[in-house]
Design an enzyme around this catalytic site. Structure first.
Site, mmCIF file in Angstrom:
data_model
loop_
_atom_site.group_PDB
_atom_site.id
_atom_site.type_symbol
_atom_site.label_atom_id
_atom_site.label_comp_id
_atom_site.label_asym_id
_atom_site.label_seq_id
_atom_site.Cartn_x
_atom_site.Cartn_y
_atom_site.Cartn_z
ATOM 1 N N LEU A 295 0.878 -1.169 0.000
ATOM 2 C CA LEU A 295 0.000 0.000 0.000
ATOM 3 C C LEU A 295 0.912 1.214 0.000
ATOM 4 O O LEU A 295 1.888 1.251 0.749
ATOM 5 C CB LEU A 295 -0.909 0.018 1.233
ATOM 6 N N ASP A 296 0.596 2.215 -0.824
ATOM 7 C CA ASP A 296 1.496 3.355 -0.921
ATOM 8 C C ASP A 296 1.406 4.254 0.309
ATOM 9 O O ASP A 296 0.580 4.046 1.201
ATOM 10 C CB ASP A 296 1.286 4.127 -2.228
ATOM 11 N N LEU A 297 2.254 5.261 0.346
ATOM 12 C CA LEU A 297 2.411 6.124 1.517
ATOM 13 C C LEU A 297 1.095 6.699 2.022
ATOM 14 O O LEU A 297 0.816 6.708 3.230
ATOM 15 C CB LEU A 297 3.375 7.271 1.167
ATOM 16 N N ASN A 298 0.243 7.159 1.110
ATOM 17 C CA ASN A 298 -0.993 7.844 1.491
ATOM 18 C C ASN A 298 -2.222 6.940 1.503
ATOM 19 O O ASN A 298 -3.342 7.428 1.652
ATOM 20 C CB ASN A 298 -1.225 9.032 0.557
ATOM 21 N N SER A 299 -2.017 5.639 1.331
ATOM 22 C CA SER A 299 -3.122 4.678 1.398
ATOM 23 C C SER A 299 -3.106 3.981 2.754
ATOM 24 O O SER A 299 -2.086 3.923 3.428
ATOM 25 C CB SER A 299 -3.014 3.652 0.273
#
Length: 229
Positions: A101-105
């Protein structure tokens, strides 16, 4: 006999690719001897050390559901010194993530101590369902009325299974997005293509596992009987 990099990955130390890098960097010893070839074969009788840590070749596969908070990246080491998922986890053995999951997810991230188990989950041929709740700003009609299947963006094809609107107010809309094969930043790129700005992205399901009532930063282990199924 198995490849050394595979043994390291199966022990939950890191991915097989990262294991090969560690070997080439001289950080792996077999029976006290530094090994520099990822093609080296070993068996269960060999003693393997990675960066001075003795690994356990006979451990049983284990699986955890973790609620990844916003602001953490899914990697063991970050060259930009950002906070990582694995730095925040306490009380767990050495684990790797199944997907990212990316940084902002935020939301459901599966963790395991087994490289083989991770690969089984990630195989595209297994078509495991991923469900996301997405909040976005902009006009939803354009996306919902468009053909978003087999969509090409910057030379990459995306094929979401479904995108449905389930809540809307004056400023934002909530969507449920179902994928069977996740690509890097796929949802954000699709929404941006149709003029929508994603401001919240939560994964709530991966395969048969759901986030349930977990709070950000919390985790729980899956019962071995469920895992064996």
């Amino acid at each position: 006999m198995q490849r050394l990099a595979k043994i390291i990955s199966n022990a939950g130390i890191c991915s097989r690719r990262d294991a090969e890098k560690l070997i080439l960097e001289g950080q792996v010893k077999v029976d006290g001897i530094t090994i520099l070839s990822p093609a080296t074969n070993v068996d269960i009788s060999n003693q393997i050390e990675v960066s001075g840590i003795l690994i356990n070749q006979s451990q049983k596969p284990r699986l955890w559901i973790y609620y990844k908070p916003v602001g953490l990246i899914t990697t063991h080491k970050d060259p930009l010194s950002r906070k990582t998922v694995f730095e925040q986890l306490t009380g767990l053995p050495r684990v790797i993530s199944i997907g990212r999951l990316d940084l902002n997810s935020e939301g459901l991230l599966l963790l395991t101590n087994s490289g083989d188990l991770a690969r089984q989950f990630e195989l595209p041929s297994n078509r495991l369902k991923r469900v996301y709740h997405v909040r976005a700003y902009g006009k939803s009609d354009i996306l919902l009325k468009s053909d978003y299947k087999n969509l090409e963006i910057d030379g990459i094809f995306y094929n979401p299974h479904s995108i449905k609107l389930f809540k809307q107010n004056k400023s934002n809309s909530w969507f449920e997005v179902v994928l069977f094969e996740g690509k890097n930043r796929e949802i954000r790129r699709i929404f941006e293509y149709f003029g929508l700005k994603v401001n919240k992205l939560i994964r709530i399901q991966y395969g048969s596992f759901t986030i349930d009532n977990l709070k950000p930063g919390a985790y729980k282990e899956i019962n071995n009987k469920i895992l064996e199924k």
